[in-house]
Scaffold this active site. Sequence first.
Site, PDB file in Angstrom:
ATOM      1  N   LEU A 157       0.833  -1.214   0.000  1.00 17.51           N
ATOM      2  CA  LEU A 157       0.000   0.000   0.000  1.00 17.51           C
ATOM      3  C   LEU A 157       0.861   1.256   0.000  1.00 17.51           C
ATOM      4  CD1 LEU A 157      -2.685  -0.970   2.679  1.00 17.51           C
ATOM      5  CD2 LEU A 157      -3.004  -0.916   0.209  1.00 17.51           C
ATOM      6  N   THR A 161      11.241   5.544   3.190  1.00 15.45           N
ATOM      7  CA  THR A 161      12.624   5.329   3.616  1.00 15.45           C
ATOM      8  C   THR A 161      12.699   4.376   4.802  1.00 15.45           C
ATOM      9  OG1 THR A 161      12.866   7.665   3.121  1.00 15.45           O
ATOM     10  CG2 THR A 161      14.748   6.592   4.134  1.00 15.45           C
ATOM     11  N   LYS A 180       1.919  -2.034   9.041  1.00 13.17           N
ATOM     12  CA  LYS A 180       2.988  -1.054   8.841  1.00 13.17           C
ATOM     13  C   LYS A 180       4.260  -1.633   9.438  1.00 13.17           C
ATOM     14  CE  LYS A 180       3.700   3.907   9.233  1.00 13.17           C
ATOM     15  NZ  LYS A 180       3.047   5.164   9.592  1.00 13.17           N
ATOM     16  N   ASP A 275      -1.283  15.026   8.757  1.00 11.48           N
ATOM     17  CA  ASP A 275      -1.255  14.417   7.430  1.00 11.48           C
ATOM     18  C   ASP A 275      -2.646  14.232   6.847  1.00 11.48           C
ATOM     19  OD1 ASP A 275       0.428  13.613   5.439  1.00 11.48           O
ATOM     20  OD2 ASP A 275       0.540  11.531   6.077  1.00 11.48           O
TER      21      ASP A 275
END
Length: 481
Positions: A157, A161, A180, A275
């Site tokens: 998805l 980095t 994640k 975000d």
Amino acid sequence: MNEVAIVKEGWLHKRGEYIKTWRPRYFLLKSDGTFIGYKERPQDVDQLETPLNNFSVAKCQLMKTERPKPNTFIIRCLQWTTVIERTFHVDSPEEREEWIQVIQHVADNLKKQEEEMMEVRSGDSPSDNSGAEEMEVSHSKPKHKVTMNEFEYLKLLGKGTFGKVILVKEKATGRYYAMKILKKEVIVAKDEVAHTLTENRVLQNSRHPFLTALKYSFQTHDRLCFVMEYANGGELFFHLSRERIFSEDRARFYGAEIVSALDYLHSEKNVVYRDLKLENLMLDKDGHIKITDFGLCKEGIKDGATMKTFCGTPEYLAPEVLEDNDYGRAVDWWGLGVVMYEMMCGRLPFYNQDHEKLFELILMEEIRFPRTLLPEAKSLLSGLLKKDPKQRLGGGPDDAKEIMQHKFFAGIVWQDVYEKKLVPPFKPQVTSETDTRYFDEEFTAQMITITPPDQDDNFEFVDNERRPHFPQFSYSASGNA
């Protein structure tokens, strides 16, 4: 309580997070971990004005580098599950060493204070900080250790980095999650323990209907894994692209749920989300909002020959972020303004393919509206998209309450929003939590093994000696997700 004192002050060059130029800032480091920067040296330290830069060195990791300039140092910390970095340089190695030692000293003191408080709070429970933390958040310990082998790996998805996000399917339940995965070596310095994982606690403790919940967190020999809800009603971006524009009523419904979630993060968790953009908003099976934390974008900004390499979408960046000024909670209200403008106007408020021109528009251009937009909607969007965060709707001390009281939301009972009593304007046509009709066919049709889990990656094969930096990291949400 110890009185907060200024531990060190002086000029630093700070590198812009987005427009990567170096700006001189006069920084003050306080004993409570506050690290604040000003354009000019403050005249009166007892009556400080609002700083341009304001962050904390609590649980930070410090790194030295000679690139892109000699005598550079980086402060890195984990915010939620996202790694953020601040880059500074000074004139001499001695000066750099001095700053690093003082910052580390303050961070160590704060860690010690927190551990002492946890010991006092935990009473009969284990006295080490991380153990008490797990006691607080998990009503029952995981019945078994979660491992990478318990999931099918379906689709990448996002990639950055510091790690990647994969759509996974839990073999036992058939449920979909976003996993994640962060590489440990970027969070733990060579021989140094990173004082991170506060955000692991934020996630574990976060209980809000419109925020993505953390289902599990565990570690392998070289990675930290966060397994989060993945709402299967589809991305809001997908639905808006299909319909081009939402009615004001539909935008009001989604806007109210987003405000409710951000209010919770700001007031209860003291977290700025930073975000907010259309791609980070999903719908659950009933049509309610889920704000995700799958992004790796802030981590994906590379240093390179060009100083303007981006990951993701700069269209959502607030003016104060571009100018590298302090961005507090008001940055989230700018994000809300952008996504609500997109919903009601069918396009971004500012857009240009050339980043330089786009930044100029965000910083200088007045907002324009379609003639069809009603006055209340115009007023809300104008307030949210004010360039100056202090003038912005929600930018005052009342934060979300200012937005809740705006006439656009008149008639909304905010407790009803939180309790999901409002009927969603659109219900995704899914039959269960394992229905994948809003997933891209490209990855529902076949299983892709992103990283074949090997024995080394199996949590059960990794003893505590090999992972001393992250004790008690595993977590399992009790009950259903």
